[in-house]
Motif scaffolding. Sequence first.
Motif, PDB file in Angstrom:
ATOM      1  N   HIS A  17       0.835 -15.407  -7.458  1.00 39.49           N
ATOM      2  CA  HIS A  17       0.841 -15.768  -8.880  1.00 39.49           C
ATOM      3  C   HIS A  17       1.106 -17.264  -9.050  1.00 39.49           C
ATOM      4  CE1 HIS A  17       2.274 -11.416  -9.681  1.00 39.49           C
ATOM      5  NE2 HIS A  17       1.040 -11.496 -10.154  1.00 39.49           N
ATOM      6  N   ILE A  18       2.115 -17.742  -8.352  1.00 40.18           N
ATOM      7  CA  ILE A  18       2.481 -19.168  -8.474  1.00 40.18           C
ATOM      8  C   ILE A  18       1.292 -20.048  -8.106  1.00 40.18           C
ATOM      9  CG2 ILE A  18       4.028 -21.011  -7.664  1.00 40.18           C
ATOM     10  CD1 ILE A  18       5.382 -18.809  -9.439  1.00 40.18           C
ATOM     11  N   ASN A  19       0.573 -19.681  -7.070  1.00 40.61           N
ATOM     12  CA  ASN A  19      -0.610 -20.440  -6.655  1.00 40.61           C
ATOM     13  C   ASN A  19      -1.664 -20.468  -7.764  1.00 40.61           C
ATOM     14  OD1 ASN A  19      -3.528 -20.082  -5.137  1.00 40.61           O
ATOM     15  ND2 ASN A  19      -2.235 -21.729  -4.309  1.00 40.61           N
ATOM     16  N   ILE A  20      -1.880 -19.331  -8.415  1.00 41.23           N
ATOM     17  CA  ILE A  20      -2.840 -19.281  -9.531  1.00 41.23           C
ATOM     18  C   ILE A  20      -2.360 -20.175 -10.674  1.00 41.23           C
ATOM     19  CG2 ILE A  20      -3.843 -17.786 -11.333  1.00 41.23           C
ATOM     20  CD1 ILE A  20      -5.134 -17.332  -8.557  1.00 41.23           C
ATOM     21  N   PHE A  21      -1.059 -20.126 -10.988  1.00 37.62           N
ATOM     22  CA  PHE A  21      -0.520 -20.967 -12.068  1.00 37.62           C
ATOM     23  C   PHE A  21      -0.713 -22.449 -11.752  1.00 37.62           C
ATOM     24  CE2 PHE A  21       3.051 -17.575 -12.557  1.00 37.62           C
ATOM     25  CZ  PHE A  21       2.157 -16.667 -13.082  1.00 37.62           C
ATOM     26  N   GLU A  22      -0.401 -22.839 -10.533  1.00 36.86           N
ATOM     27  CA  GLU A  22      -0.546 -24.248 -10.136  1.00 36.86           C
ATOM     28  C   GLU A  22      -1.987 -24.712 -10.290  1.00 36.86           C
ATOM     29  OE1 GLU A  22       3.009 -24.355  -6.751  1.00 36.86           O
ATOM     30  OE2 GLU A  22       0.939 -23.906  -6.145  1.00 36.86           O
ATOM     31  N   PHE A  28      -6.486 -27.019 -16.801  1.00 40.88           N
ATOM     32  CA  PHE A  28      -6.367 -27.000 -18.263  1.00 40.88           C
ATOM     33  C   PHE A  28      -5.213 -27.885 -18.736  1.00 40.88           C
ATOM     34  CE2 PHE A  28      -8.088 -22.901 -16.824  1.00 40.88           C
ATOM     35  CZ  PHE A  28      -9.359 -23.042 -17.337  1.00 40.88           C
ATOM     36  N   ASP A  29      -5.294 -28.309 -19.993  1.00 42.69           N
ATOM     37  CA  ASP A  29      -4.270 -29.200 -20.552  1.00 42.69           C
ATOM     38  C   ASP A  29      -2.901 -28.533 -20.609  1.00 42.69           C
ATOM     39  OD1 ASP A  29      -6.092 -31.330 -21.041  1.00 42.69           O
ATOM     40  OD2 ASP A  29      -6.759 -30.315 -22.881  1.00 42.69           O
ATOM     41  N   HIS A  30      -2.902 -27.269 -21.007  1.00 40.52           N
ATOM     42  CA  HIS A  30      -1.630 -26.543 -21.106  1.00 40.52           C
ATOM     43  C   HIS A  30      -1.852 -25.107 -20.681  1.00 40.52           C
ATOM     44  CE1 HIS A  30       2.482 -26.031 -22.370  1.00 40.52           C
ATOM     45  NE2 HIS A  30       2.132 -24.857 -22.889  1.00 40.52           N
ATOM     46  N   LEU A  31      -0.893 -24.569 -19.937  1.00 43.36           N
ATOM     47  CA  LEU A  31      -0.960 -23.188 -19.467  1.00 43.36           C
ATOM     48  C   LEU A  31       0.240 -22.422 -20.005  1.00 43.36           C
ATOM     49  CD1 LEU A  31      -2.259 -21.005 -17.619  1.00 43.36           C
ATOM     50  CD2 LEU A  31      -0.723 -21.825 -15.804  1.00 43.36           C
ATOM     51  N   GLN A  55      10.536 -19.015 -15.010  1.00 39.95           N
ATOM     52  CA  GLN A  55      10.998 -20.362 -15.371  1.00 39.95           C
ATOM     53  C   GLN A  55      11.413 -21.133 -14.124  1.00 39.95           C
ATOM     54  OE1 GLN A  55      11.008 -22.054 -18.142  1.00 39.95           O
ATOM     55  NE2 GLN A  55      10.947 -20.597 -19.808  1.00 39.95           N
ATOM     56  N   GLU A  56      12.232 -20.479 -13.305  1.00 35.19           N
ATOM     57  CA  GLU A  56      12.747 -21.145 -12.110  1.00 35.19           C
ATOM     58  C   GLU A  56      11.643 -21.456 -11.092  1.00 35.19           C
ATOM     59  OE1 GLU A  56      16.240 -20.583  -8.746  1.00 35.19           O
ATOM     60  OE2 GLU A  56      16.252 -19.300 -10.518  1.00 35.19           O
ATOM     61  N   SER A  57      10.746 -20.527 -10.901  1.00 40.42           N
ATOM     62  CA  SER A  57       9.731 -20.714  -9.854  1.00 40.42           C
ATOM     63  C   SER A  57       8.553 -21.584 -10.289  1.00 40.42           C
ATOM     64  CB  SER A  57       9.251 -19.362  -9.324  1.00 40.42           C
ATOM     65  OG  SER A  57       8.711 -18.579 -10.352  1.00 40.42           O
ATOM     66  N   THR A  58       8.473 -21.925 -11.583  1.00 44.19           N
ATOM     67  CA  THR A  58       7.391 -22.812 -12.042  1.00 44.19           C
ATOM     68  C   THR A  58       7.930 -24.142 -12.566  1.00 44.19           C
ATOM     69  OG1 THR A  58       7.415 -21.840 -14.270  1.00 44.19           O
ATOM     70  CG2 THR A  58       5.871 -20.879 -12.658  1.00 44.19           C
ATOM     71  N   ARG A  59       9.185 -24.407 -12.307  1.00 46.67           N
ATOM     72  CA  ARG A  59       9.832 -25.639 -12.794  1.00 46.67           C
ATOM     73  C   ARG A  59       9.045 -26.898 -12.405  1.00 46.67           C
ATOM     74  NH1 ARG A  59      15.821 -25.267 -13.442  1.00 46.67           N
ATOM     75  NH2 ARG A  59      15.313 -23.292 -12.495  1.00 46.67           N
ATOM     76  N   HIS A  60       8.351 -26.857 -11.292  1.00 43.37           N
ATOM     77  CA  HIS A  60       7.609 -28.015 -10.778  1.00 43.37           C
ATOM     78  C   HIS A  60       6.270 -28.237 -11.494  1.00 43.37           C
ATOM     79  CE1 HIS A  60       5.967 -24.536  -8.675  1.00 43.37           C
ATOM     80  NE2 HIS A  60       4.903 -25.267  -8.386  1.00 43.37           N
ATOM     81  N   ILE A  61       5.870 -27.327 -12.369  1.00 44.61           N
ATOM     82  CA  ILE A  61       4.599 -27.449 -13.095  1.00 44.61           C
ATOM     83  C   ILE A  61       4.909 -28.013 -14.484  1.00 44.61           C
ATOM     84  CG2 ILE A  61       2.552 -26.247 -13.928  1.00 44.61           C
ATOM     85  CD1 ILE A  61       3.138 -24.049 -11.816  1.00 44.61           C
ATOM     86  N   ASN A  62       4.408 -29.209 -14.760  1.00 40.92           N
ATOM     87  CA  ASN A  62       4.775 -29.922 -15.994  1.00 40.92           C
ATOM     88  C   ASN A  62       4.165 -29.345 -17.266  1.00 40.92           C
ATOM     89  OD1 ASN A  62       6.334 -31.767 -14.553  1.00 40.92           O
ATOM     90  ND2 ASN A  62       4.568 -33.071 -14.154  1.00 40.92           N
TER      91      ASN A  62
END
Length: 159
Positions: A17-22, A28-31, A55-62
């Motif tokens: 999932h995290i890989n797909i989010f990254e 896209f401009d916003h996810l 929240q914790e695992s995607t903290r690195h995605i702005n």
Amino acid sequence: MTIALCPGSFDPVTNGHINIFERAAGIFDHLIVAVFNNIRKTPFLTIEDRLSLLQESTRHINNITIDAFDGLLADYVKDKKADIVVRGLRDQNDFFYETAQMIMLKRMVPDVEMVYLMSEHKYSYVSSSAIRELVRFKGNIEGLVPDCVEKTIKEKSIH
């Protein structure tokens, strides 16, 4: 600004999932990653736990927002003014399932576009249900989920 929405139960969130989010956040401009309560499944983690772990695992995605919703995805898409719905696919079975879901969504929200991102090969066998099964039988989930997820699951398994 292009707003993409990635809905799912994320019970628990996996490294796939995290890989797909990254990758989606890079396109896209916003996810918006939106946790929904899947009425077809008995929850493993609470919505609150899933939100916190996301929240914790995607903290690195702005350019990401973590949210939750209950009800129809079509209503949520309209409410968030999303242009795109992103779904991750591991294999052809996911494709057939997601296509049926997206055809129904497109009927209710004709202006929304669907984007499928194929899982990277190293995550193609990782699913939340497989993680839940491993946990149930005390299998090793290291490297399959973010560290915070592994830690939380271990803590909850002790109690």
